[in-house]
Design a protein around this motif. Structure first.
Motif, PDB file in Angstrom:
ATOM      1  N   CYS A  57       0.849  -1.091  -0.064  1.00 30.70           N
ATOM      2  CA  CYS A  57      -0.015   0.120  -0.080  1.00 30.70           C
ATOM      3  C   CYS A  57       0.826   1.448   0.045  1.00 30.70           C
ATOM      4  CB  CYS A  57      -0.926   0.042   1.191  1.00 30.70           C
ATOM      5  SG  CYS A  57      -2.663   0.621   0.900  1.00 30.70           S
ATOM      6  N   GLU A  58       1.932   1.317  -0.487  1.00 33.21           N
ATOM      7  CA  GLU A  58       2.942   2.352  -0.630  1.00 33.21           C
ATOM      8  C   GLU A  58       2.128   3.573  -1.712  1.00 33.21           C
ATOM      9  OE1 GLU A  58       7.584   1.430  -0.183  1.00 33.21           O
ATOM     10  OE2 GLU A  58       6.703   1.106  -2.144  1.00 33.21           O
ATOM     11  N   ARG A  59       1.289   3.244  -2.286  1.00 29.80           N
ATOM     12  CA  ARG A  59       0.342   4.023  -3.094  1.00 29.80           C
ATOM     13  C   ARG A  59      -0.945   3.831  -2.833  1.00 29.80           C
ATOM     14  NH1 ARG A  59       3.901   6.192  -6.970  1.00 29.80           N
ATOM     15  NH2 ARG A  59       5.944   5.217  -6.835  1.00 29.80           N
ATOM     16  N   PRO A  60      -1.278   4.290  -1.613  1.00 24.99           N
ATOM     17  CA  PRO A  60      -2.758   4.079  -1.001  1.00 24.99           C
ATOM     18  C   PRO A  60      -3.862   4.700  -1.847  1.00 24.99           C
ATOM     19  CG  PRO A  60      -1.614   5.915   0.026  1.00 24.99           C
ATOM     20  CD  PRO A  60      -0.500   5.125  -0.679  1.00 24.99           C
ATOM     21  N   GLU A  61      -3.520   5.568  -2.672  1.00 26.56           N
ATOM     22  CA  GLU A  61      -4.550   6.161  -3.713  1.00 26.56           C
ATOM     23  C   GLU A  61      -5.084   5.220  -4.676  1.00 26.56           C
ATOM     24  OE1 GLU A  61      -0.716   6.997  -5.885  1.00 26.56           O
ATOM     25  OE2 GLU A  61      -1.538   6.931  -3.974  1.00 26.56           O
ATOM     26  N   LEU A  62      -4.046   4.282  -5.352  1.00 32.44           N
ATOM     27  CA  LEU A  62      -4.400   3.249  -5.971  1.00 32.44           C
ATOM     28  C   LEU A  62      -5.284   2.266  -5.389  1.00 32.44           C
ATOM     29  CD1 LEU A  62      -1.260   2.790  -8.355  1.00 32.44           C
ATOM     30  CD2 LEU A  62      -3.282   4.218  -8.795  1.00 32.44           C
ATOM     31  N   PHE A  63      -4.780   1.942  -4.227  1.00 32.60           N
ATOM     32  CA  PHE A  63      -5.823   1.086  -3.377  1.00 32.60           C
ATOM     33  C   PHE A  63      -7.130   1.402  -3.200  1.00 32.60           C
ATOM     34  CE2 PHE A  63      -6.683  -1.008   0.758  1.00 32.60           C
ATOM     35  CZ  PHE A  63      -6.812  -2.409   0.291  1.00 32.60           C
ATOM     36  N   VAL A  79      -7.704  -3.362  -9.762  1.00 30.99           N
ATOM     37  CA  VAL A  79      -7.000  -4.059  -8.984  1.00 30.99           C
ATOM     38  C   VAL A  79      -5.639  -4.662  -9.655  1.00 30.99           C
ATOM     39  CG1 VAL A  79      -7.197  -6.565  -7.944  1.00 30.99           C
ATOM     40  CG2 VAL A  79      -9.008  -5.286  -7.754  1.00 30.99           C
ATOM     41  N   LEU A  80      -5.708  -4.807 -10.924  1.00 28.22           N
ATOM     42  CA  LEU A  80      -4.394  -5.076 -11.782  1.00 28.22           C
ATOM     43  C   LEU A  80      -3.454  -4.036 -11.665  1.00 28.22           C
ATOM     44  CD1 LEU A  80      -2.640  -7.036 -13.642  1.00 28.22           C
ATOM     45  CD2 LEU A  80      -3.784  -6.312 -15.542  1.00 28.22           C
ATOM     46  N   ARG A  81      -4.024  -2.793 -12.086  1.00 25.29           N
ATOM     47  CA  ARG A  81      -3.033  -1.662 -11.926  1.00 25.29           C
ATOM     48  C   ARG A  81      -2.600  -1.503 -10.324  1.00 25.29           C
ATOM     49  NH1 ARG A  81      -6.687   1.607 -13.211  1.00 25.29           N
ATOM     50  NH2 ARG A  81      -5.850   1.535 -15.448  1.00 25.29           N
ATOM     51  N   TRP A  82      -3.183  -1.515  -9.485  1.00 25.91           N
ATOM     52  CA  TRP A  82      -2.782  -1.383  -8.110  1.00 25.91           C
ATOM     53  C   TRP A  82      -1.655  -2.638  -7.654  1.00 25.91           C
ATOM     54  CZ3 TRP A  82      -4.082  -5.572  -4.746  1.00 25.91           C
ATOM     55  CH2 TRP A  82      -3.501  -5.623  -3.305  1.00 25.91           C
ATOM     56  N   PHE A  83      -1.886  -3.840  -8.123  1.00 22.27           N
ATOM     57  CA  PHE A  83      -1.224  -4.937  -7.859  1.00 22.27           C
ATOM     58  C   PHE A  83       0.126  -4.676  -8.638  1.00 22.27           C
ATOM     59  CE2 PHE A  83       0.992  -8.979  -9.212  1.00 22.27           C
ATOM     60  CZ  PHE A  83       1.113  -9.568  -7.988  1.00 22.27           C
ATOM     61  N   ILE A  84       0.224  -4.316  -9.809  1.00 22.98           N
ATOM     62  CA  ILE A  84       1.404  -3.914 -10.419  1.00 22.98           C
ATOM     63  C   ILE A  84       2.290  -2.922  -9.945  1.00 22.98           C
ATOM     64  CG2 ILE A  84       2.588  -3.359 -12.647  1.00 22.98           C
ATOM     65  CD1 ILE A  84       1.409  -6.244 -12.715  1.00 22.98           C
ATOM     66  N   SER A  85       1.529  -1.943  -9.301  1.00 20.91           N
ATOM     67  CA  SER A  85       2.147  -0.867  -8.509  1.00 20.91           C
ATOM     68  C   SER A  85       2.972  -1.176  -7.458  1.00 20.91           C
ATOM     69  CB  SER A  85       1.279   0.408  -8.472  1.00 20.91           C
ATOM     70  OG  SER A  85       0.542   0.034  -7.329  1.00 20.91           O
ATOM     71  N   THR A  86       2.357  -2.377  -6.802  1.00 24.37           N
ATOM     72  CA  THR A  86       3.231  -2.865  -5.544  1.00 24.37           C
ATOM     73  C   THR A  86       4.534  -3.609  -5.600  1.00 24.37           C
ATOM     74  OG1 THR A  86       2.076  -5.065  -5.484  1.00 24.37           O
ATOM     75  CG2 THR A  86       1.051  -3.260  -4.477  1.00 24.37           C
ATOM     76  N   LEU A  87       4.906  -4.048  -6.985  1.00 24.76           N
ATOM     77  CA  LEU A  87       6.154  -4.811  -7.212  1.00 24.76           C
ATOM     78  C   LEU A  87       7.183  -4.025  -6.952  1.00 24.76           C
ATOM     79  CD1 LEU A  87       4.812  -6.793 -10.153  1.00 24.76           C
ATOM     80  CD2 LEU A  87       4.341  -7.529  -7.768  1.00 24.76           C
ATOM     81  N   LYS A  88       7.299  -2.766  -7.402  1.00 28.50           N
ATOM     82  CA  LYS A  88       8.690  -1.933  -7.085  1.00 28.50           C
ATOM     83  C   LYS A  88       9.038  -2.200  -5.796  1.00 28.50           C
ATOM     84  CE  LYS A  88      10.938   2.483  -8.091  1.00 28.50           C
ATOM     85  NZ  LYS A  88      10.685   3.960  -8.575  1.00 28.50           N
ATOM     86  N   GLY A  89       8.223  -1.694  -4.821  1.00 29.67           N
ATOM     87  CA  GLY A  89       8.604  -1.421  -3.525  1.00 29.67           C
ATOM     88  C   GLY A  89       9.051  -3.003  -2.966  1.00 29.67           C
ATOM     89  N   GLN A  90       8.318  -3.821  -3.217  1.00 29.08           N
ATOM     90  CA  GLN A  90       8.424  -5.099  -2.504  1.00 29.08           C
ATOM     91  C   GLN A  90       9.747  -5.756  -3.115  1.00 29.08           C
ATOM     92  OE1 GLN A  90       5.163  -7.865  -2.030  1.00 29.08           O
ATOM     93  NE2 GLN A  90       3.991  -6.546  -3.252  1.00 29.08           N
ATOM     94  N   TYR A  91      10.252  -5.425  -4.374  1.00 34.74           N
ATOM     95  CA  TYR A  91      11.283  -6.299  -5.075  1.00 34.74           C
ATOM     96  C   TYR A  91      12.482  -5.499  -5.413  1.00 34.74           C
ATOM     97  CZ  TYR A  91       7.524  -9.759  -4.659  1.00 34.74           C
ATOM     98  OH  TYR A  91       6.385 -10.419  -4.410  1.00 34.74           O
ATOM     99  N   THR A  92      12.448  -4.192  -5.561  1.00 30.19           N
ATOM    100  CA  THR A  92      13.858  -3.413  -6.104  1.00 30.19           C
ATOM    101  C   THR A  92      14.040  -2.113  -5.170  1.00 30.19           C
ATOM    102  OG1 THR A  92      12.244  -1.630  -7.501  1.00 30.19           O
ATOM    103  CG2 THR A  92      13.008  -3.890  -8.700  1.00 30.19           C
ATOM    104  N   SER A  93      13.332  -1.924  -4.145  1.00 28.10           N
ATOM    105  CA  SER A  93      13.431  -0.837  -3.357  1.00 28.10           C
ATOM    106  C   SER A  93      14.741  -0.830  -2.652  1.00 28.10           C
ATOM    107  CB  SER A  93      12.341  -0.562  -2.424  1.00 28.10           C
ATOM    108  OG  SER A  93      11.964  -1.669  -1.621  1.00 28.10           O
ATOM    109  N   TYR A 213      -1.414 -14.792 -10.683  1.00 29.13           N
ATOM    110  CA  TYR A 213      -2.672 -14.670 -10.963  1.00 29.13           C
ATOM    111  C   TYR A 213      -3.553 -13.743 -10.112  1.00 29.13           C
ATOM    112  CZ  TYR A 213      -1.455 -18.793 -13.884  1.00 29.13           C
ATOM    113  OH  TYR A 213      -0.932 -19.643 -14.788  1.00 29.13           O
ATOM    114  N   ILE A 214      -4.483 -13.007 -10.973  1.00 29.89           N
ATOM    115  CA  ILE A 214      -5.453 -12.435  -9.997  1.00 29.89           C
ATOM    116  C   ILE A 214      -6.928 -12.841 -10.562  1.00 29.89           C
ATOM    117  CG2 ILE A 214      -6.418 -10.233  -9.069  1.00 29.89           C
ATOM    118  CD1 ILE A 214      -3.745  -9.135  -9.665  1.00 29.89           C
ATOM    119  N   ALA A 215      -7.624 -13.577  -9.578  1.00 30.66           N
ATOM    120  CA  ALA A 215      -8.979 -14.376 -10.001  1.00 30.66           C
ATOM    121  C   ALA A 215      -9.887 -13.583  -9.237  1.00 30.66           C
ATOM    122  CB  ALA A 215      -8.913 -15.854  -9.669  1.00 30.66           C
ATOM    123  N   ALA A 216     -10.892 -12.997 -10.162  1.00 24.39           N
ATOM    124  CA  ALA A 216     -11.941 -12.234  -9.523  1.00 24.39           C
ATOM    125  C   ALA A 216     -13.167 -13.304  -9.366  1.00 24.39           C
ATOM    126  CB  ALA A 216     -12.561 -11.032 -10.266  1.00 24.39           C
TER     127      ALA A 216
END
Length: 383
Positions: A57-63, A79-93, A213-216
């Protein structure tokens, strides 16, 4: 001596080269889970793994924006846009802020982390974070993120199974998350597999690989393929995502780009951009935290790592680890078991079983950590 061996330690502090070389040699012959190995202190992060769910949730506006979607497709795209936005913080920060990937501190059982994003005009509603270390062997972290005003709840858990292969550390992320909108619409989110490269240079970095995957519950399915250098675009951190609607409800939407920078749809429309400033989670001052809250628990270790005093960091870390071992021995002697504070383990998750069928989940079921509904009051800081 091979060229690779000559290059070992290029980015390693001179005082740590011997221990780093020994660590690499140990990995090549180690048959168990690498998370149990003791890494040289210079490669340690001053942050515990319990803090990592904050990256969701580093970009709470997308959440928050997920709940604003007018249609099922709009919300699935959000949901897909928000999820992709979380990857930078989790894996390259860590690569960007510390010069290379660092091994997070291995949390103790019962370790806690509480935080809040206060909300703003761009990100309406207060978003809270609750994390508990629910297992130590293996390390499993359970978390819950909630924005009550927008009716959004994310609950999940994660664990890592690590091995050494072809000069890289391969990390299989175990666990999943479930996002609920308005108490009814559900999204099952699986986790990508990691490959940690750059070990021989003492400058580890993460590449994501394979598929998540993201399954709705509405029938929409996002399939996200990850590739590194030499694949889709010839660039690191590349991905392709396809958002497929239920049968008879339109055409799939394709998205492609770099998950740590930006992406576009197949029509050339910008989809996500994480080059703008992020929003750090707010936590209580260390003096106000409980003894088992992460930043208070590891404060002396973190201070040593940040200042380069690795001897003190190692000493303080050993004290915490020995206390953890003694606590388990005491419980075994008394015939008691550590009781979780905020979560209850369940053997199988009905949401995973139901929505996993959209992508033929393997395994077809997974365990889960159910929230007990006892979130503490997390104070919103004054403006």
């Amino acid at each position: 001596m091979s060229n690779k061996e000559e290059q070992v330690g290029e980015a390693v502090p001179a005082s740590q080269r011997g221990s780093w070389t020994s660590f690499l040699k140990s990995m090549t012959s180690f048959s168990g889970d690498l998370s149990s190995m003791t890494a040289p202190p210079f490669i340690l992060s001053p942050v515990s793994l319990t803090e990592f769910p904050a990256y969701w949730c580093e970009r709470p506006e997308l959440f928050a924006a997920i709940a604003d979607g007018k249609t099922e497709e709009d919300r699935a795209q959000a949901v897909l846009r928000w999820f992709i936005s979380t990857l930078k913080g989790q894996y390259t920060s860590r690569n960007e802020s510390m010069g290379s990937e660092k091994k997070p501190l291995n949390p103790v059982l019962g370790e806690l982390f509480y935080g809040v994003w206060p909300g703003s005009k761009a990100s309406p509603g207060v978003t809270t974070l609750l994390v508990e270390q629910v297992s130590h062997h293996p390390p499993i972290t359970a978390y819950r993120i909630e924005n009550k005003e927008k009716g959004l709840v994310l609950t999940g858990h994660s664990a890592q199974r690590t091995s050494f292969s072809a000069g890289s550390i391969v990390v299989r992320q175990v666990g999943h998350a479930v996002l609920t909108i308005g108490g009814s619409e559900e999204y099952l989110i699986t986790l990508p597999r990691l490959r940690i490269d750059g070990l021989w240079y003492g400058s580890p970095y993460i590449e994501l690989c394979e598929t998540s995957y993201i399954a709705a519950s509405t029938g929409y399915l996002s399939t996200i393929e990850y590739k590194g250098k030499g694949y889709f675009s010839g660039k690191s951190h590349s991905f392709k995502a396809t958002l497929a609607p239920p049968s008879g409800k339109g055409q799939p939407t394709a998205v492609e780009g770099l998950w740590h920078v930006s992406s576009k749809t197949s029509k050339g429309v910008p989809f996500h951009d994480v080059t703008t400033p992020k929003e750090e989670v707010t936590v209580a001052d260390i003096q106000e935290q409980e003894p088992f809250e992460s930043r208070r628990l590891w404060s002396a270790v973190a201070k040593g790592i940040r200042s380069g005093d690795f001897e003190t960091a190692s000493k303080e870390k050993t004290i915490i680890e020995n206390e953890q071992r003694q606590r388990r021995r005491d419980e075994a002697a008394a015939g008691t078991k550590w009781e979780l504070k905020h979560f209850k383990h369940i053997d199988s998750d009905p949401v995973y079983e139901r929505l996993g069928k959209l992508f033929k989940a393997n395994p077809p079921t997974e365990d889960f950590y159910e929230f007990l509904g006892n979130a503490p009051e997390i104070k919103v800081p004054a403006a």
